[in-house]
Write an enzyme that holds these catalytic residues in place. Sequence first.
Site, PDB file in Angstrom:
ATOM      1  N   THR A 221       0.847  -1.198   0.000  1.00  0.00           N
ATOM      2  CA  THR A 221       0.000   0.000   0.000  1.00  0.00           C
ATOM      3  C   THR A 221       0.880   1.244   0.000  1.00  0.00           C
ATOM      4  O   THR A 221       1.988   1.212   0.525  1.00  0.00           O
ATOM      5  CB  THR A 221      -0.847  -0.041   1.285  1.00  0.00           C
ATOM      6  OG1 THR A 221      -1.761  -1.105   1.154  1.00  0.00           O
ATOM      7  CG2 THR A 221      -1.588   1.254   1.566  1.00  0.00           C
ATOM      8  N   ARG A 249     -14.449  -6.832  -0.078  1.00  0.00           N
ATOM      9  CA  ARG A 249     -13.799  -6.465   1.194  1.00  0.00           C
ATOM     10  C   ARG A 249     -13.198  -5.056   1.082  1.00  0.00           C
ATOM     11  O   ARG A 249     -12.619  -4.682   0.067  1.00  0.00           O
ATOM     12  CB  ARG A 249     -12.697  -7.491   1.509  1.00  0.00           C
ATOM     13  CG  ARG A 249     -11.859  -7.160   2.760  1.00  0.00           C
ATOM     14  CD  ARG A 249     -10.569  -6.433   2.428  1.00  0.00           C
ATOM     15  NE  ARG A 249      -9.673  -6.342   3.574  1.00  0.00           N
ATOM     16  CZ  ARG A 249      -8.577  -5.600   3.603  1.00  0.00           C
ATOM     17  NH1 ARG A 249      -8.233  -4.869   2.560  1.00  0.00           N
ATOM     18  NH2 ARG A 249      -7.817  -5.576   4.668  1.00  0.00           N
ATOM     19  N   VAL A 250     -13.375  -4.268   2.119  1.00  0.00           N
ATOM     20  CA  VAL A 250     -12.777  -2.934   2.156  1.00  0.00           C
ATOM     21  C   VAL A 250     -11.839  -2.883   3.352  1.00  0.00           C
ATOM     22  O   VAL A 250     -12.202  -3.312   4.455  1.00  0.00           O
ATOM     23  CB  VAL A 250     -13.861  -1.836   2.280  1.00  0.00           C
ATOM     24  CG1 VAL A 250     -13.212  -0.459   2.405  1.00  0.00           C
ATOM     25  CG2 VAL A 250     -14.785  -1.873   1.067  1.00  0.00           C
ATOM     26  N   ASP A 252      -8.650  -0.618   5.622  1.00  0.00           N
ATOM     27  CA  ASP A 252      -8.596   0.608   6.424  1.00  0.00           C
ATOM     28  C   ASP A 252      -8.246   1.840   5.598  1.00  0.00           C
ATOM     29  O   ASP A 252      -8.590   2.960   5.989  1.00  0.00           O
ATOM     30  CB  ASP A 252      -7.542   0.464   7.526  1.00  0.00           C
ATOM     31  CG  ASP A 252      -6.158   0.235   6.924  1.00  0.00           C
ATOM     32  OD1 ASP A 252      -6.021  -0.676   6.072  1.00  0.00           O
ATOM     33  OD2 ASP A 252      -5.219   0.969   7.283  1.00  0.00           O
ATOM     34  N   GLY A 273      -0.836  -1.944   6.665  1.00  0.00           N
ATOM     35  CA  GLY A 273      -0.802  -3.171   7.457  1.00  0.00           C
ATOM     36  C   GLY A 273      -2.115  -3.902   7.270  1.00  0.00           C
ATOM     37  O   GLY A 273      -2.910  -3.542   6.393  1.00  0.00           O
ATOM     38  N   THR A 274      -2.350  -4.899   8.063  1.00  0.00           N
ATOM     39  CA  THR A 274      -3.604  -5.646   7.925  1.00  0.00           C
ATOM     40  C   THR A 274      -4.749  -4.748   8.370  1.00  0.00           C
ATOM     41  O   THR A 274      -4.910  -4.445   9.553  1.00  0.00           O
ATOM     42  CB  THR A 274      -3.543  -6.949   8.734  1.00  0.00           C
ATOM     43  OG1 THR A 274      -2.383  -7.666   8.306  1.00  0.00           O
ATOM     44  CG2 THR A 274      -4.769  -7.804   8.492  1.00  0.00           C
ATOM     45  N   GLY A 275      -5.533  -4.312   7.378  1.00  0.00           N
ATOM     46  CA  GLY A 275      -6.483  -3.231   7.604  1.00  0.00           C
ATOM     47  C   GLY A 275      -7.532  -3.493   8.662  1.00  0.00           C
ATOM     48  O   GLY A 275      -8.003  -2.557   9.323  1.00  0.00           O
TER      49      GLY A 275
END
Length: 357
Positions: A221, A249-250, A252, A273-275
Amino acid sequence: MPHPRSAPFLLALSLLAGGCTTPAPPAAPKPGWALAVHGGAGVMDRETMSAETEATYRAALQAALNRGTAVLDKGGSALDAVEAVVRGLEDDPLFNAGRGAVFTADGRNELDAAIMDGGTLKAGAVAGITGIRNPITLARAVMEQSPHVMMIGQGAERFGAEKSVEKADPSWFFTEKRWQSLKKTLTERGLPIPPRPPGVGPEPVPLAQGDGLPEDRKFGTVGVVARDRAGHVAAGTSTGGTTAKLWGRVGDSPIIGAGTYADDKSCAVSGTGTGEYFIRLGVAREVCNLVGYGGKSLQQAADAVIQKQLTALGGDGGVIAVAADGTLAWSFNTSGMYRAMAAEGQKPVVAIFKGEP
Ligand code: ASP
């Protein structure tokens, strides 16, 4: 008046200057611009990353700084700098945003982005975009040309067409590297592999053996925070999300307060990172609250949220941040984060691994 700067940045400058202790305050009568960029956080080890790969990413990060510097040095706004830098990173297939985005489990690129103006608290965000070349520009159009903050999918793209935001064929976003990452992830999960997207041609035979790039299956990202000479801050984030995410899926990145936030009264933040964890913690807004109301310095606030809160919840990733006074900071709990910072009159810093400035 001395130019306020974050401790890590001063340390970095003093190290780069060969260990000299206190950098001389800049002559400018008022604080200048400041800029930080990330290109994703994740597992990045010196031992496994080739020298060529490292050089490629460092050059891309330096180019991103140069794009932002070109805007800010001319007296441009933080918002313009953020959009310009994110657009460049979206067009660079190295990163998981725009061209080079990761694939959903059904083999599509669904892009998310957000931008926020700290001076007005205006924000724009888009999610699930499949046919707009630069989602950050669509997010800015939502912010400036609609009464809304967030638009998704076909409706957002229809709005973009009305506002003449540049379109792209879905095949524009395709890269073989990300496609192979999808296949590998789906195979590991025992899930079916979707057909190759239309218009991208057959799989190359033989497959290129290692393009020298790390297997960025999860991260990549991009995000930018900036502070302009007028003292305004802005933040922007753009992503393809996570490899093999479920359709729809959305993460952060487009959620204001989670992956992106900016307020002149405190700071501007972009996360990676992992949202799911960033959403649950409201990471970006939490960092700004700790600065604005919690009495913490920018670095303390970023560390409190990433090293303590995010880590305690089992999340992984990091943030870049700029305070309203131009202080810069970053914090991450992974082994690396593609990152860079620059401030007016200061030597830029480009880093990848933990332990670098
Ligand atoms: N935060 C992004 C998401 O969860 C992924 C990333 O930062 O790499 O969509």
